[in-house]
Write a protein that holds these residues in place. Structure first.
Motif, mmCIF file in Angstrom:
data_model
loop_
_atom_site.group_PDB
_atom_site.id
_atom_site.type_symbol
_atom_site.label_atom_id
_atom_site.label_comp_id
_atom_site.label_asym_id
_atom_site.label_seq_id
_atom_site.Cartn_x
_atom_site.Cartn_y
_atom_site.Cartn_z
ATOM 1 N N LYS A 287 0.830 -1.203 0.000
ATOM 2 C CA LYS A 287 0.000 0.000 0.000
ATOM 3 C C LYS A 287 0.869 1.260 0.000
ATOM 4 O O LYS A 287 1.972 1.290 0.556
ATOM 5 N N THR A 288 0.335 2.278 -0.642
ATOM 6 C CA THR A 288 0.969 3.595 -0.643
ATOM 7 C C THR A 288 -0.116 4.636 -0.394
ATOM 8 O O THR A 288 -1.103 4.701 -1.138
ATOM 9 N N LEU A 289 0.073 5.439 0.671
ATOM 10 C CA LEU A 289 -0.917 6.460 1.009
ATOM 11 C C LEU A 289 -0.234 7.823 1.067
ATOM 12 O O LEU A 289 0.849 7.962 1.652
ATOM 13 N N ASP A 290 -0.855 8.817 0.454
ATOM 14 C CA ASP A 290 -0.348 10.179 0.604
ATOM 15 C C ASP A 290 -0.330 10.550 2.082
ATOM 16 O O ASP A 290 -1.232 10.180 2.848
ATOM 17 N N GLU A 291 0.693 11.302 2.452
ATOM 18 C CA GLU A 291 0.883 11.614 3.877
ATOM 19 C C GLU A 291 -0.314 12.337 4.464
ATOM 20 O O GLU A 291 -0.790 12.006 5.544
#
Length: 748
Positions: free
Chosen positions: A615-619
């Motif tokens: 997963k990759t989530l914007d900060e």
């Protein structure tokens, strides 16, 4: 010392074989008429002689020689059509089993045959079918054969003038005439009427001029009444013709004949954004679709062969409102074709394969269109698909003896359920789907036009506008009529209706989420059931060990049981957790928290399957006003599809990212599974349709629900979002989807 003993056949056994294959009188008559067609006849006549209660069945085909009678006609199972099945005129013969002659036994006890081919004299052959019950061995039974010097047509004793004309015209050279006595049924007017009805559907209208059938009921009957006319369809709303080539290529022609815009055509084309191609289709030009088997059903089937067909759609009834809304043509004289034509019939080499499409039979809806229609939307529905009902569609599907993998069942009641026959049914349904999409495409546009022009909608807007004005200034002056609508009261009604609609929409959202729970639960029912069984077994072992005072072993089994309980807990967290009350309320939520928690639950479940979620989530991911369970539903449906796509893959990775957009969030999701089937890659948006699935078990049977991606699409639509699947067109492997959800502003 051993010796060889030959097999023998009991005479009654041979008769039973024939009766098993021709069990009904109806079927027996159809078999005999088929034999006439196979003999290259261009006329077949049934004549019931009332005085002697005898049936004559006649054809002017090639007739038989003595050699043919001995080697083929009287040798059970040895049909001359088995290898040489194309006649001199080019017909493909329908029979091949060599037992159709027992159809004569089904009609009556005694049979005399008069036949003539190129030989000078007529052969007279007779048999008593009851001999098959009296004698022990088949070889003990004999038939009588002799040559007689007379014209073939003189073997029929009749005073019917019209019949005599036909006999002299068509039976002077070659042919075969059967005279059947001691009938097994009483040939009354009702029975003969039923025989005529059956024969009217035996052959398609296209070959009526090549093969005429007559049924004379007694000496007073006339040729006009005796002639059998194939049932035909001359009026229809849509016609769908198709041709499937051996190579797998498919050509579909769709003729729209349902709409009549009169002098408004140009205006409607322009205002409702129909294409110039649509103009041609509305004016009578057929719409042509060139596709393939693989594109339509997402797999290639070997050795199916050529086949074709024509289908007709008729509404049967329609309301005045719908007629105005959709510009339907007038159908005052429209017949209910299903009542007399039946459903979708199957023909092999121009002869009916029963019982497909037969009215009042269990095989009337052999394509299961009724089941498919369950829950169908109206053609105006902007999201959900419309499906045709079995009573609305009729037509013919033509196969051939050359379709070797579509063999008849031994009892002549249908086709053997081979993989090719299953594929044929799927292809026909997929072709019907092309027509359904075309009709709904038109219906949706015309419905939007109607909604814009509907006075009720205008009035509602007018009332709302007046209510807004009423809140700002006093309109109670002498210039107003006392009968004017009280705008405030009207607004209350509108608000109440809006609230009802909102409640229904929320209920629909909840049902979609429950459907997701059901999909996931069903997909992993085997694992959960196995876990429950393992817990039970382990606890029994614990009990046995405790009785034996083996504490160490009992603790081992308790530990195993606890692991299975945790496994069940993980599944419950993924499914049941999503319908908690706090998630059923629209609210501003921190998306990153929902996503992280949901993916963590899924990773626990999938870790033992060696599936990794990245997963990759914007900060600082935007908050969004939503129902939390809908975000979880999107994630769960995507992951569920990926797990199915990983079935035979070693590399099992899921990549999911949530990014900020100027007016919402963007979800980018991909996996390393097998990817979309070729048919879907050419048009990826197809996977968003309701009940659209290609998930199959090891037998090739469809097992997917086809609801997962449809649920995602509906959720995205509710948030005014967008779905992009175009990248899949160029992917050799794997799946990719981009979803954009718009952020609602405060107060929305």
């Amino acid at each position: 010392m051993s010796k060889k003993i030959a097999f023998n056949v009991n005479a009654y056994t041979a008769k039973l074989i024939g009766r098993e294959n021709v069990s009904s009188l109806d079927g027996a008559i159809l078999e005999l008429v088929k034999n006439a067609y196979d003999a290259d006849a261009d006329i077949c006549i049934l004549y019931y002689e009332k005085n002697n209660k005898a049936l004559y069945l006649m054809d002017n085909g090639t007739g038989m020689s003595e050699e043919t009678i001995k080697n083929h006609w009287m040798t059970i199972g040895n049909s001359s059509k088995h290898t040489s099945y194309i006649t001199k005129s080019g017909r493909i013969q329908t029979g091949a089993k060599g037992i159709g002659r027992f159809a004569l036994d089904r009609v009556g006890d005694n049979c005399t045959m008069y036949t003539k081919n190129s030989e000078k004299n007529v052969i007279e052959w007779s048999v008593d079918w009851s001999d098959f019950e009296r004698y022990q061995n088949l070889t003990d039974i004999t038939a009588n054969l002799s040559y007689i010097n007379l014209e073939l047509y003189n073997s029929v004793n009749t005073t019917n003038k019209d019949l005599n004309k036909l006999l002299k015209k068509y039976f002077s050279k070659t042919g075969t005439i059967f005279k059947i006595c001691n009938m097994r049924e009483e040939w009354n007017d009702d029975l003969i009427k039923n025989i005529k009805n059956s024969l009217s559907s035996l052959i398609p209208p296209e070959i009526e001029n090549q093969f005429k059938i007559y049924v004379f009921n007694g000496d007073e009957d006339n040729i006009k009444n005796a002639e059998i006319c194939s049932q035909n369809i001359d009026k229809y709303d849509y016609k769908i013709s198709f041709d499937v080539a051996k190579s797998g290529k498919i050509k579909i022609n769709i003729h729209r004949n349902e709409f009549d815009f009169k002098d408004q055509l140009d205006k409607i084309i322009r205002e409702e954004n129909f294409t110039e191609e649509d103009r041609k289709y509305f004016l009578g030009q057929e719409k042509t679709i060139n596709t393939s088997i693989e594109d339509l059903i997402n797999y290639q089937i070997e050795d199916l062969g050529n086949f074709n067909g024509i289908l007709y759609f008729n509404k049967i009834t329609t309301s005045k409102d719908d007629a105005a809304k959709y510009f339907y043509k007038e159908n005052i004289e429209r017949k209910n074709y299903a009542d007399f034509f039946g459903g979708i019939r199957l023909y092999r080499d121009n002869f009916r394969v029963r019982p497909y499409g037969e009215k009042d039979s269990s095989s009337y809806d052999w394509l299961l269109l009724g089941k498919r229609n369950s829950g169908s939307a109206a053609i105006s529905h902007q999201k959900n698909p419309w499906r045709v009902t079995p009573a609305q569609i009729t037509g013919v599907v033509n196969i051939s003896r050359i379709n070797v993998n579509l063999p008849d069942q031994a009892n002549r009641q249908g086709i053997v359920e081979t993989p090719q026959f299953k594929a044929l049914k799927e292809i026909i349904i997929a072709i019907i789907s092309q027509f359904e999409q075309d009709r709904q495409y038109v219906g949706r546009k015309l419905s939007l036009k109607y909604d814009k022009e509907n006075p009720a909608i205008k009035f509602a807007e007018e009332i709302k506008e007046k209510s807004s004005i009423d809140n700002k200034k006093n309109l109670n002056n002498s210039t107003l009529d006392n009968n004017k609508i009280d705008a405030k009261k009207a607004q209350i009604v509108i608000d109440s209706k809006n609230e009802e609609i909102q409640n229904l929409e929320n209920e629909n959202r909840m049902l979609r989420n429950l459907a997701t729970v059901g999909i996931i639960s069903n997909q992993y029912i085997h694992e959960t059931r196995q876990a429950v069984n393992d817990i039970g077994v382990n606890l029994m072992c614990v009990l046995d060990d405790l009785n034996d005072k083996d504490i160490e072993s009992a603790l081992i089994y308790l530990d195993i049981a606890q692991k299975n309980i945790k496994k069940l807990d993980s599944w419950f967290d993924v499914t049941i957790n999503s319908i908690r009350r706090d998630k059923r309320k629209m609210q501003y939520v921190k998306i990153s928290s929902i996503v992280s928690a949901q993916l963590e639950l899924w990773q626990k479940v999938l870790s033992k399957q060696n599936i990794t979620i990245n997963k990759t989530l914007d900060e600082n991911l935007n908050s969004i006003k939503c129902f939390p369970y809908e975000i979880e539903s999107i994630i769960s449906n995507l992951i569920s599809n990926s797990v199915a796509a990983f079935a035979d893959e070693k590399d099992k990775n899921i990549n999911i990212s949530f990014k900020n957009a100027s007016d919402g969030i963007i979800i980018q999701y991909s996996d390393t599974g097998k990817g979309l089937e070729l048919g879907y890659k050419k048009n990826p948006e197809r996977i968003l349709g309701a009940l659209e699935t290609n998930r199959r078990n090891s037998l090739g049977e469809i097992i997917g629900t086809g609801l997962g991606m449809w649920i995602i699409k509906n959720i995205v639509d509710d948030y005014n979002g967008e779905i992009n699947l175009q990248k899949n067109k160029n992917l050799k492997k794997g799946f990719y989807i981009e979803i954009k959800l718009k952020t609602l502003k405060k107060g929305e």
